[in-house]
Design a protein around this motif. Sequence first.
Motif, PDB file in Angstrom:
ATOM      1  N   GLU A   1      -6.975  -6.350   5.938  1.00 24.68           N
ATOM      2  CA  GLU A   1      -5.571  -6.617   6.309  1.00 24.68           C
ATOM      3  C   GLU A   1      -4.746  -5.328   6.276  1.00 24.68           C
ATOM      4  N   ALA A   2      -5.342  -4.282   6.808  1.00 22.58           N
ATOM      5  CA  ALA A   2      -4.664  -2.985   6.858  1.00 22.58           C
ATOM      6  C   ALA A   2      -3.928  -2.823   8.178  1.00 22.58           C
ATOM      7  N   LEU A   3      -2.736  -2.278   8.102  1.00 20.56           N
ATOM      8  CA  LEU A   3      -2.024  -1.824   9.302  1.00 20.56           C
ATOM      9  C   LEU A   3      -2.017  -0.295   9.259  1.00 20.56           C
ATOM     10  N   LYS A   4      -1.039   0.273   8.604  1.00 21.35           N
ATOM     11  CA  LYS A   4      -1.017   1.730   8.497  1.00 21.35           C
ATOM     12  C   LYS A   4      -1.584   2.158   7.146  1.00 21.35           C
ATOM     13  N   VAL A   5      -2.668   2.889   7.216  1.00 25.34           N
ATOM     14  CA  VAL A   5      -3.288   3.494   6.033  1.00 25.34           C
ATOM     15  C   VAL A   5      -2.781   4.918   5.939  1.00 25.34           C
ATOM     16  N   VAL A   6      -2.327   5.333   4.747  1.00 23.85           N
ATOM     17  CA  VAL A   6      -1.788   6.670   4.591  1.00 23.85           C
ATOM     18  C   VAL A   6      -2.431   7.365   3.390  1.00 23.85           C
ATOM     19  N   PHE A   7      -2.469   8.696   3.496  1.00 27.72           N
ATOM     20  CA  PHE A   7      -2.814   9.531   2.341  1.00 27.72           C
ATOM     21  C   PHE A   7      -1.523   9.961   1.658  1.00 27.72           C
ATOM     22  N   ALA A   8      -1.540   9.913   0.334  1.00 26.36           N
ATOM     23  CA  ALA A   8      -0.433  10.411  -0.469  1.00 26.36           C
ATOM     24  C   ALA A   8      -0.965  11.583  -1.290  1.00 26.36           C
ATOM     25  N   PRO A   9      -0.992  12.790  -0.679  1.00 25.49           N
ATOM     26  CA  PRO A   9      -1.644  13.930  -1.336  1.00 25.49           C
ATOM     27  C   PRO A   9      -1.055  14.282  -2.688  1.00 25.49           C
TER      28      PRO A   9
ATOM     29  N   VAL B   1      15.415  -3.674  10.715  1.00 25.83           N
ATOM     30  CA  VAL B   1      14.100  -3.377  11.296  1.00 25.83           C
ATOM     31  C   VAL B   1      13.330  -2.559  10.257  1.00 25.83           C
ATOM     32  N   ALA B   2      12.604  -3.284   9.424  1.00 22.10           N
ATOM     33  CA  ALA B   2      11.956  -2.658   8.250  1.00 22.10           C
ATOM     34  C   ALA B   2      10.613  -2.060   8.645  1.00 22.10           C
ATOM     35  N   LEU B   3      10.659  -0.913   9.288  1.00 21.26           N
ATOM     36  CA  LEU B   3       9.439  -0.282   9.787  1.00 21.26           C
ATOM     37  C   LEU B   3       8.474   0.073   8.660  1.00 21.26           C
ATOM     38  N   GLY B   4       9.013   0.422   7.500  1.00 19.66           N
ATOM     39  CA  GLY B   4       8.174   0.833   6.379  1.00 19.66           C
ATOM     40  C   GLY B   4       7.208  -0.240   5.914  1.00 19.66           C
ATOM     41  N   GLU B   5       7.474  -1.511   6.265  1.00 22.48           N
ATOM     42  CA  GLU B   5       6.579  -2.590   5.861  1.00 22.48           C
ATOM     43  C   GLU B   5       5.207  -2.484   6.521  1.00 22.48           C
ATOM     44  N   LEU B   6       5.092  -1.682   7.568  1.00 17.79           N
ATOM     45  CA  LEU B   6       3.811  -1.534   8.240  1.00 17.79           C
ATOM     46  C   LEU B   6       2.833  -0.688   7.436  1.00 17.79           C
ATOM     47  N   VAL B   7       3.322   0.064   6.450  1.00 15.09           N
ATOM     48  CA  VAL B   7       2.425   0.821   5.562  1.00 15.09           C
ATOM     49  C   VAL B   7       1.849  -0.161   4.543  1.00 15.09           C
ATOM     50  N   THR B   8       0.547  -0.387   4.627  1.00 18.15           N
ATOM     51  CA  THR B   8      -0.077  -1.392   3.772  1.00 18.15           C
ATOM     52  C   THR B   8      -1.002  -0.807   2.715  1.00 18.15           C
ATOM     53  N   HIS B   9      -1.530   0.399   2.938  1.00 16.78           N
ATOM     54  CA  HIS B   9      -2.494   0.965   2.000  1.00 16.78           C
ATOM     55  C   HIS B   9      -2.234   2.454   1.816  1.00 16.78           C
ATOM     56  N   ARG B  10      -2.290   2.910   0.535  1.00 20.33           N
ATOM     57  CA  ARG B  10      -2.115   4.324   0.200  1.00 20.33           C
ATOM     58  C   ARG B  10      -3.323   4.806  -0.594  1.00 20.33           C
ATOM     59  N   PHE B  11      -3.744   6.035  -0.306  1.00 21.82           N
ATOM     60  CA  PHE B  11      -4.873   6.613  -1.009  1.00 21.82           C
ATOM     61  C   PHE B  11      -4.599   8.087  -1.281  1.00 21.82           C
ATOM     62  N   THR B  12      -5.155   8.587  -2.390  1.00 23.70           N
ATOM     63  CA  THR B  12      -5.147  10.021  -2.611  1.00 23.70           C
ATOM     64  C   THR B  12      -6.259  10.633  -1.760  1.00 23.70           C
ATOM     65  N   LEU B  13      -6.235  11.942  -1.615  1.00 23.04           N
ATOM     66  CA  LEU B  13      -7.244  12.599  -0.787  1.00 23.04           C
ATOM     67  C   LEU B  13      -8.650  12.397  -1.328  1.00 23.04           C
TER      68      LEU B  13
END
Length: 398
Positions: free
Chosen positions: A390-398, A361-373
């Motif tokens: 085509e974004a699912l989970k958008v995350v900040f990578a501070p 169950v590869a939950l991490g595949e739902l992270v599709t986009h990363r951005f700095t602050l």
Amino acid sequence: MADSLRGLRLRFAASALNERALRLFGSRLPRLTGGWMPWLSLDRYDPPPLPDSDWVRVRPLLSGVCGTDLALLTGHASSILSPFASFPAVLGHEVVGVVEGSGQRVVVDPVISCAVRGLDPCRRCAAGAARFCERAAGSERLGPGLLIGYCADLPGGWSTGMIAHRSQLHAVPEPLSDDAAVLIEPFSVALHAVLAEPPDPGQPVLVIGAGTLGLCTVAALRLVAPEAPVVVVARHAFQRQLAERLGAEPAESAVRAATSRAAARAYRSILGRTVLSGGFAQVYDAVATRSSLADAMRTTAPGGRLGLVGGPGELGSLDWTLAWARELRIHGAYVYGAEPSAAGVHTMDEAMRLLVAHPEVALGELVTHRFTLDEWRRAMSVALSRGRSEALKVVFAP
């Protein structure tokens, strides 16, 4: 040099005075300006002091952009919970980070409990249900706030550094990636909903919505009730592909799913709207719009259970007739806490245990986009145009 040592944060300012403007322009302005919002700003700040030895500094590795955050930023959030929030605030309640000093990787439980406020537990906190803490309207140490990110005195993870109470920390097992760990918070919401009443073996289940919460619900059903067939209503092709990888059968509409998989029969009402007889014994709504909830009530069988995994707000002229006429059992899933069905283990710990035990169950595949602050405008633009980006989970990578 001194300025470079200060932290970086993305801060949201709001008040009753600009609430009306936010509702008018919250969705339109960022779409016209490529994600820019004048009520969201990036600045440098001095790291807050630790209140006492029960607190630690956490450096966020990843922090998610939640649908609740977007609803707040675009003026679509209900004001009914405003007594239990305070602003300006640094958003970000989906956080995986590293504890300063120990290097321990942790997921932060964003719920602000009596322990976080430095108080003896109220009856809700004592029962393991801190999500219903009776001190959420504020205390001497901390102002109003149900969760970090919605409390002016306790900044969230859209920053390069935050503080957390030790009771909020959940150690991340080594096998879990950062991408999977940042999803533990929304996955725990879905898991909490499923653990409340798992489907019977072989009982088909319908999930409406294939965004982050919908796919987290699919994953939770697969882990808790692997013999229950799951049908998920997915709007976009990329969502259908991820749903299939998680073991669900994608469907284009809830009504078609009910007639083809739950032996429901379709009829036309006097105004031309489709109404069904029969349906799924369990339906989870992970969209929380007027149309999705209307579909959820139409496709839940009489006496069935409708789980509200998404966060519905003000839905206008939603027709609730079927909830009454079919005696539906409607169950909200707000956040998480001690799970009775898991011997009182916190949902987040149970979530990580299950994911480690089932790496397929590869939950991490739902992270599709990363951005700095400092790329926050682009992050908001992508998050607000999920179909195009085509974004699912958008995350900040501070």
